[in-house]
Scaffold this motif. Structure first.
Motif, PDB file in Angstrom:
ATOM      1  N   VAL A  77     128.523 -51.812 -50.878  1.00 21.72           N
ATOM      2  CA  VAL A  77     128.061 -50.834 -49.897  1.00 21.72           C
ATOM      3  C   VAL A  77     129.183 -50.611 -48.889  1.00 21.72           C
ATOM      4  N   ILE A  78     129.520 -49.379 -48.639  1.00 19.14           N
ATOM      5  CA  ILE A  78     130.517 -49.065 -47.605  1.00 19.14           C
ATOM      6  C   ILE A  78     129.829 -49.084 -46.245  1.00 19.14           C
ATOM      7  N   VAL A  79     130.440 -49.785 -45.289  1.00 24.28           N
ATOM      8  CA  VAL A  79     129.895 -49.879 -43.937  1.00 24.28           C
ATOM      9  C   VAL A  79     130.974 -49.416 -42.964  1.00 24.28           C
ATOM     10  N   ILE A  80     130.631 -48.443 -42.128  1.00 23.95           N
ATOM     11  CA  ILE A  80     131.619 -47.763 -41.292  1.00 23.95           C
ATOM     12  C   ILE A  80     131.306 -47.959 -39.810  1.00 23.95           C
ATOM     13  N   GLU A  81     132.280 -48.480 -39.072  1.00 22.32           N
ATOM     14  CA  GLU A  81     132.219 -48.492 -37.608  1.00 22.32           C
ATOM     15  C   GLU A  81     132.734 -47.150 -37.110  1.00 22.32           C
ATOM     16  N   HIS A  82     131.851 -46.392 -36.480  1.00 23.09           N
ATOM     17  CA  HIS A  82     132.195 -45.038 -36.018  1.00 23.09           C
ATOM     18  C   HIS A  82     131.639 -44.884 -34.602  1.00 23.09           C
ATOM     19  N   HIS A  83     132.359 -45.432 -33.640  1.00 21.91           N
ATOM     20  CA  HIS A  83     131.842 -45.536 -32.279  1.00 21.91           C
ATOM     21  C   HIS A  83     132.481 -44.551 -31.305  1.00 21.91           C
ATOM     22  N   ASP A  84     133.602 -43.939 -31.669  1.00 22.46           N
ATOM     23  CA  ASP A  84     134.379 -43.210 -30.660  1.00 22.46           C
ATOM     24  C   ASP A  84     133.882 -41.810 -30.360  1.00 22.46           C
ATOM     25  N   ARG A  85     133.258 -41.132 -31.345  1.00 18.76           N
ATOM     26  CA  ARG A  85     132.821 -39.749 -31.121  1.00 18.76           C
ATOM     27  C   ARG A  85     131.493 -39.496 -31.802  1.00 18.76           C
ATOM     28  N   GLU A  86     130.471 -39.189 -31.010  1.00 18.44           N
ATOM     29  CA  GLU A  86     129.168 -38.869 -31.572  1.00 18.44           C
ATOM     30  C   GLU A  86     129.121 -37.439 -32.113  1.00 18.44           C
ATOM     31  N   ASP A  87     130.051 -36.580 -31.674  1.00 18.59           N
ATOM     32  CA  ASP A  87     129.996 -35.170 -32.064  1.00 18.59           C
ATOM     33  C   ASP A  87     130.710 -34.882 -33.372  1.00 18.59           C
ATOM     34  N   ALA A  88     131.340 -35.888 -33.986  1.00 17.65           N
ATOM     35  CA  ALA A  88     132.084 -35.671 -35.226  1.00 17.65           C
ATOM     36  C   ALA A  88     131.594 -36.637 -36.290  1.00 17.65           C
ATOM     37  N   ALA A  89     131.451 -36.130 -37.498  1.00 21.15           N
ATOM     38  CA  ALA A  89     130.861 -36.921 -38.578  1.00 21.15           C
ATOM     39  C   ALA A  89     131.843 -37.960 -39.115  1.00 21.15           C
ATOM     40  N   GLY A  90     131.315 -39.136 -39.421  1.00 20.62           N
ATOM     41  CA  GLY A  90     132.108 -40.198 -40.028  1.00 20.62           C
ATOM     42  C   GLY A  90     131.896 -40.337 -41.521  1.00 20.62           C
ATOM     43  N   TRP A  91     131.165 -39.387 -42.102  1.00 16.41           N
ATOM     44  CA  TRP A  91     130.909 -39.392 -43.551  1.00 16.41           C
ATOM     45  C   TRP A  91     130.419 -38.009 -43.934  1.00 16.41           C
ATOM     46  N   GLY A  92     130.718 -37.559 -45.180  1.00 15.65           N
ATOM     47  CA  GLY A  92     130.293 -36.234 -45.605  1.00 15.65           C
ATOM     48  C   GLY A  92     129.936 -36.162 -47.071  1.00 15.65           C
TER      49      GLY A  92
END
Length: 219
Positions: A77-92
């Motif tokens: 399972v890929i697990v992504i820390e994406h804390h810096d910007r709520e307005d931009a997607a970290g996965w698509g």
């Protein structure tokens, strides 16, 4: 799944695994992550990715998440820390399609994702905090893959284990995974016996009072 522990974990649910962590005095449950579509439970060994806010004019050597997809496969399972910007997607959506074709079990994004319809159409489970239509291009880039990350306030390492379903997301440190899974299996068997007793006509007051409160031995 090639990993026998991942196979056993996939037969459980987040509630039972969380109970096992409680019994063993360990942390692992994370609040606020949810399925982005009506996707199934996922479980497996963690591939970590950390994103960061892109610097002005930054041009990443590779698109975020692609190295993890290339490295991954069944039971992961890929697990992504994406804390810096709520307005931009970290996965698509194209990432979901590629990950699905590699046999990866799903992705957990501690932040926002996009293309939820595409992920659903590809049949790829996505768990995240929220969705946004805004692209990562020029906003977010990959800082690392395979290095320690944080999901909420919980440290997560490459090679740890994770299970996610409609009740939430729970992580298990690799060093404790065998013990946690075995404990969760034991608790699941006890709960199954309790459910069978209720189906057989025993009072739920009796069943829950006699068994449930004593299931987690440390309380």
């Amino acid at each position: 799944m090639g990993d026998s522990l991942a196979v056993r974990l996939a037969r459980l649910d987040t509630c039972g695994v969380s109970d096992a962590l409680d019994q063993l005095g360990l942390d692992g449950a994370v609040q606020g992550l949810r399925p982005m579509w009506a996707c199934p439970r996922i479980a497996g060994q963690v591939i970590t990715v950390r994103l960061h806010r892109a610097d002005p004019g930054e041009h990443a050597a590779r698109h975020l998440g692609t190295a993890a997809i290339e490295a991954g496969g069944p039971g992961q399972v890929i697990v992504i820390e994406h804390h810096d910007r709520e307005d931009a997607a970290g996965w698509g959506g194209i990432l979901s399609l590629a990950a699905r074709l590699k046999g990866i079990e799903g992705v957990v994004v501690d932040g926002t994702c996009r293309d939820v319809d595409d992920s659903r159409d590809a049949g790829f489970p996505v768990y995240a905090r929220a969705a946004t239509p805004m692209t990562a291009r020029g906003r977010v880039s990959e800082a690392s893959m395979g290095e320690p990350i944080r999901v909420s306030d919980l440290p997560v390492h490459h090679g740890d284990y994770v299970i996610a379903d409609w009740s939430g997301v729970v992580f298990i440190q690799a060093a404790h995974a065998e013990e946690v899974v075995a404990t969760a299996e034991s608790l699941a068997a006890r709960e199954a016996a309790m459910a069978e007793a209720v189906r057989a006509g025993r009072s739920v007051v009796e069943v829950m009072g006699a068994s449930y409160e004593s299931m987690l031995g440390r309380y």
